[in-house]
Each structure stands twice: as structure tokens, then as C-alpha cells.
Motif scaffolding. Structure first.
Motif, PDB file in Angstrom:
ATOM      1  N   ASN A  86       3.474  -3.921   4.281  1.00 29.87           N
ATOM      2  CA  ASN A  86       2.781  -2.758   3.722  1.00 29.87           C
ATOM      3  C   ASN A  86       1.953  -2.073   4.801  1.00 29.87           C
ATOM      4  OD1 ASN A  86       0.444  -4.309   3.999  1.00 29.87           O
ATOM      5  ND2 ASN A  86       0.059  -4.482   1.810  1.00 29.87           N
ATOM      6  N   ALA A  87       1.243  -1.036   4.414  1.00 28.60           N
ATOM      7  CA  ALA A  87       0.471  -0.245   5.374  1.00 28.60           C
ATOM      8  C   ALA A  87      -0.631  -1.067   6.049  1.00 28.60           C
ATOM      9  CB  ALA A  87      -0.123   0.975   4.677  1.00 28.60           C
ATOM     10  N   GLN A  88      -1.055  -2.176   5.418  1.00 30.18           N
ATOM     11  CA  GLN A  88      -2.087  -3.039   6.006  1.00 30.18           C
ATOM     12  C   GLN A  88      -1.488  -4.179   6.829  1.00 30.18           C
ATOM     13  OE1 GLN A  88      -2.264  -2.126   2.572  1.00 30.18           O
ATOM     14  NE2 GLN A  88      -3.523  -0.430   3.306  1.00 30.18           N
ATOM     15  N   GLY A  89      -0.152  -4.234   6.925  1.00 32.61           N
ATOM     16  CA  GLY A  89       0.501  -5.259   7.731  1.00 32.61           C
ATOM     17  C   GLY A  89       0.811  -6.545   6.987  1.00 32.61           C
ATOM     18  N   GLU A  90       0.592  -6.583   5.658  1.00 33.58           N
ATOM     19  CA  GLU A  90       0.907  -7.783   4.880  1.00 33.58           C
ATOM     20  C   GLU A  90       2.409  -7.878   4.647  1.00 33.58           C
ATOM     21  OE1 GLU A  90      -1.951  -8.543   1.447  1.00 33.58           O
ATOM     22  OE2 GLU A  90      -2.211  -6.391   1.833  1.00 33.58           O
ATOM     23  N   SER A  91       2.934  -9.097   4.692  1.00 35.59           N
ATOM     24  CA  SER A  91       4.358  -9.311   4.442  1.00 35.59           C
ATOM     25  C   SER A  91       4.635  -9.319   2.944  1.00 35.59           C
ATOM     26  CB  SER A  91       4.816 -10.639   5.044  1.00 35.59           C
ATOM     27  OG  SER A  91       4.724 -10.584   6.445  1.00 35.59           O
ATOM     28  N   GLY A  92       5.814  -8.841   2.597  1.00 33.52           N
ATOM     29  CA  GLY A  92       6.232  -8.803   1.206  1.00 33.52           C
ATOM     30  C   GLY A  92       7.632  -8.229   1.131  1.00 33.52           C
ATOM     31  N   LEU A 111      11.568   2.817  -1.420  1.00 31.69           N
ATOM     32  CA  LEU A 111      10.639   3.399  -2.398  1.00 31.69           C
ATOM     33  C   LEU A 111       9.189   3.025  -2.125  1.00 31.69           C
ATOM     34  CD1 LEU A 111      12.708   2.649  -5.618  1.00 31.69           C
ATOM     35  CD2 LEU A 111      12.570   4.812  -4.369  1.00 31.69           C
ATOM     36  N   GLY A 112       8.960   1.778  -1.737  1.00 31.83           N
ATOM     37  CA  GLY A 112       7.608   1.299  -1.512  1.00 31.83           C
ATOM     38  C   GLY A 112       7.611  -0.199  -1.312  1.00 31.83           C
ATOM     39  N   TRP A 113       6.441  -0.807  -1.390  1.00 30.04           N
ATOM     40  CA  TRP A 113       6.246  -2.214  -1.055  1.00 30.04           C
ATOM     41  C   TRP A 113       5.669  -2.961  -2.237  1.00 30.04           C
ATOM     42  CZ3 TRP A 113       2.025  -5.503  -0.851  1.00 30.04           C
ATOM     43  CH2 TRP A 113       2.172  -6.675  -0.098  1.00 30.04           C
ATOM     44  N   SER A 114       6.034  -4.237  -2.345  1.00 31.25           N
ATOM     45  CA  SER A 114       5.498  -5.105  -3.395  1.00 31.25           C
ATOM     46  C   SER A 114       5.330  -6.511  -2.843  1.00 31.25           C
ATOM     47  CB  SER A 114       6.464  -5.125  -4.590  1.00 31.25           C
ATOM     48  OG  SER A 114       6.015  -6.034  -5.572  1.00 31.25           O
ATOM     49  N   ARG A 115       4.331  -7.228  -3.380  1.00 25.39           N
ATOM     50  CA  ARG A 115       4.125  -8.622  -2.977  1.00 25.39           C
ATOM     51  C   ARG A 115       5.229  -9.522  -3.509  1.00 25.39           C
ATOM     52  NH1 ARG A 115      -0.868  -7.230  -2.892  1.00 25.39           N
ATOM     53  NH2 ARG A 115      -2.198  -8.012  -1.244  1.00 25.39           N
ATOM     54  N   SER A 116       5.735  -9.196  -4.672  1.00 23.35           N
ATOM     55  CA  SER A 116       6.742 -10.040  -5.318  1.00 23.35           C
ATOM     56  C   SER A 116       7.908  -9.176  -5.787  1.00 23.35           C
ATOM     57  CB  SER A 116       6.109 -10.778  -6.503  1.00 23.35           C
ATOM     58  OG  SER A 116       5.558  -9.838  -7.405  1.00 23.35           O
ATOM     59  N   GLN A 151       4.527   2.391   8.032  1.00 17.23           N
ATOM     60  CA  GLN A 151       5.301   3.524   8.542  1.00 17.23           C
ATOM     61  C   GLN A 151       6.205   3.062   9.675  1.00 17.23           C
ATOM     62  OE1 GLN A 151       5.314   6.774   7.393  1.00 17.23           O
ATOM     63  NE2 GLN A 151       4.128   5.904   5.718  1.00 17.23           N
ATOM     64  N   PRO A 152       7.439   3.563   9.713  1.00 21.24           N
ATOM     65  CA  PRO A 152       8.300   3.240  10.857  1.00 21.24           C
ATOM     66  C   PRO A 152       7.625   3.694  12.148  1.00 21.24           C
ATOM     67  CG  PRO A 152       9.538   4.374   9.134  1.00 21.24           C
ATOM     68  CD  PRO A 152       8.089   4.448   8.751  1.00 21.24           C
TER      69      PRO A 152
END
Length: 194
Positions: A86-92, A111-116, A151-152
């Protein structure tokens, strides 16, 4: 001593060393090409200009990587997920949609990012974002209630051609040293070279 060198092995070693040196020089050329490519990507990433979605043709995509683009997803052919941050660098998980495009063709939209793992209720529509390698369009802003993806960034692409060049030059040097030691030992032992 030169007259006593084994002819065939010496020629083979010199050809191999020449090939290794040429590969090292080729890597140095590739390094300069990669630096120019990364500079183009940095320029595209810093621009606010938006381009028409180039499709999946590598020739059309290459000059537009990391630029802004948009497309219209007429129909979602399938939803999936890939590892992402995600934008904060967390993996998911980065949630993706394979889209049938207006006017024909297909496109992959992140589309976007999710933890699960999630299956968002997204039926398509207009998508704006950044063209990433793949090619895929990373939605900016994110869609379907998901969090923003990282972001890429062209700085994530390694330019390790210098280390490859050094490696080839070292291989050439080591080959010469080993061959010289082998010939020296053979000549010191008094054996006739073949």
C-alpha cells in the motif's frame, strides 16, 4: 617459453577471455541504455500529462510506462489479486480486474490494496491511474472502497549492469591467471606441452 606453449588450449583460452571481455563491454553499453530509459521513466512519472491507454502491445507500452493514463472498463472479465504494497509500504494484496475495454481490447486494472483477500463489487467504469509494467493501470485514486496501492516508481527498477560488467571482467582475469598457473606448472615439471 612462448614456443613451448600448448597452441590449441592457448587459442581456446584467449577466445574465451575475448568473449568475456566483450560481454563486459556489452553490459557497460546496456548500463547506459538503462540509465536513459530510467531517466525517461522519471520524466513520465513527474508529468501530469495523461495518455490514452496503449493496450498490451509492448512496443506501444514501453514509452508510456509510469505516465498517467485512463481507460473505460466496459465489462469486468475477472477479479484476482497479486502481492502488493500500500501507499505506506505495508505488504498485502493488490486487487486486480481484467477488463474488456470500450472500443475493443483488454486491460488489467489494479483497483486498490487490501490486507486480506476480498472480492469487491466493482462492475467497471472509467479508471484513471498510472501505467505500470505488465502492463497494468494502477488506479489513482483507488476504486471499489480499497486502500491506495503504492505508486509505481521507476526507482524500483534495478540498474545492475555495472556489477555484471565487473563480473565478466573478473571472469576473464581469473581465466587468464588460472591458465598461466597451469602452463607454468606444466612447463616447470618438464613435461612437453601437447
Amino acid at each position: 617459453m612462448i614456443a613451448r606453449l600448448p597452441v590449441i588450449p592457448t587459442i581456446v583460452v584467449l577466445i574465451a577471455v575475448g568473449v568475456m571481455i566483450r560481454l563486459g563491454l556489452w553490459q557497460m553499453d546496456r548500463m547506459q541504455e538503462k540509465e536513459a530509459m530510467l531517466a525517461r521513466y522519471e520524466q513520465a512519472a513527474g508529468s501530469s500529462e495523461s495518455f490514452k491507454w496503449p493496450g498490451s502491445d509492448p512496443e506501444a507500452v514501453a514509452p508510456l510506462l509510469f505516465a498517467r493514463s485512463d481507460l473505460t472498463c466496459e465489462k469486468v472479465e475477472g477479479l484476482s489479486s497479486i502481492a502488493g504494497k500500500n501507499a505506506q509500504g505495508e505488504s498485502g494484496l493488490s486487487i486486480t480486474a481484467q477488463c474488456r475495454l470500450a472500443g475493443g481490447g483488454e486491460g488489467l486494472v489494479v483497483l486498490g490494496w487490501s490486507r486480506s483477500p476480498v472480492t469487491p463489487d466493482w462492475k467497471g467504469g472509467n479508471v484513471a491511474g498510472i501505467i505500470a509494467p505488465g502492463p497494468r493501470l494502477v488506479a489513482d485514486p483507488p476504486l471499489a472502497g480499497l486502500e491506495a496501492n503504492a505508486q509505481p516508481d521507476p526507482r524500483d527498477i534495478p540498474n545492475n549492469h555495472w556489477s555484471y560488467a565487473v563480473q565478466w571482467f573478473l571472469f576473464a582475469g581469473v581465466a587468464l591467471v588460472i591458465y598461466a598457473l597451469a602452463v607454468r606448472k606444466r612447463l616447470a615439471g618438464g613435461g612437453e606441452p601437447s
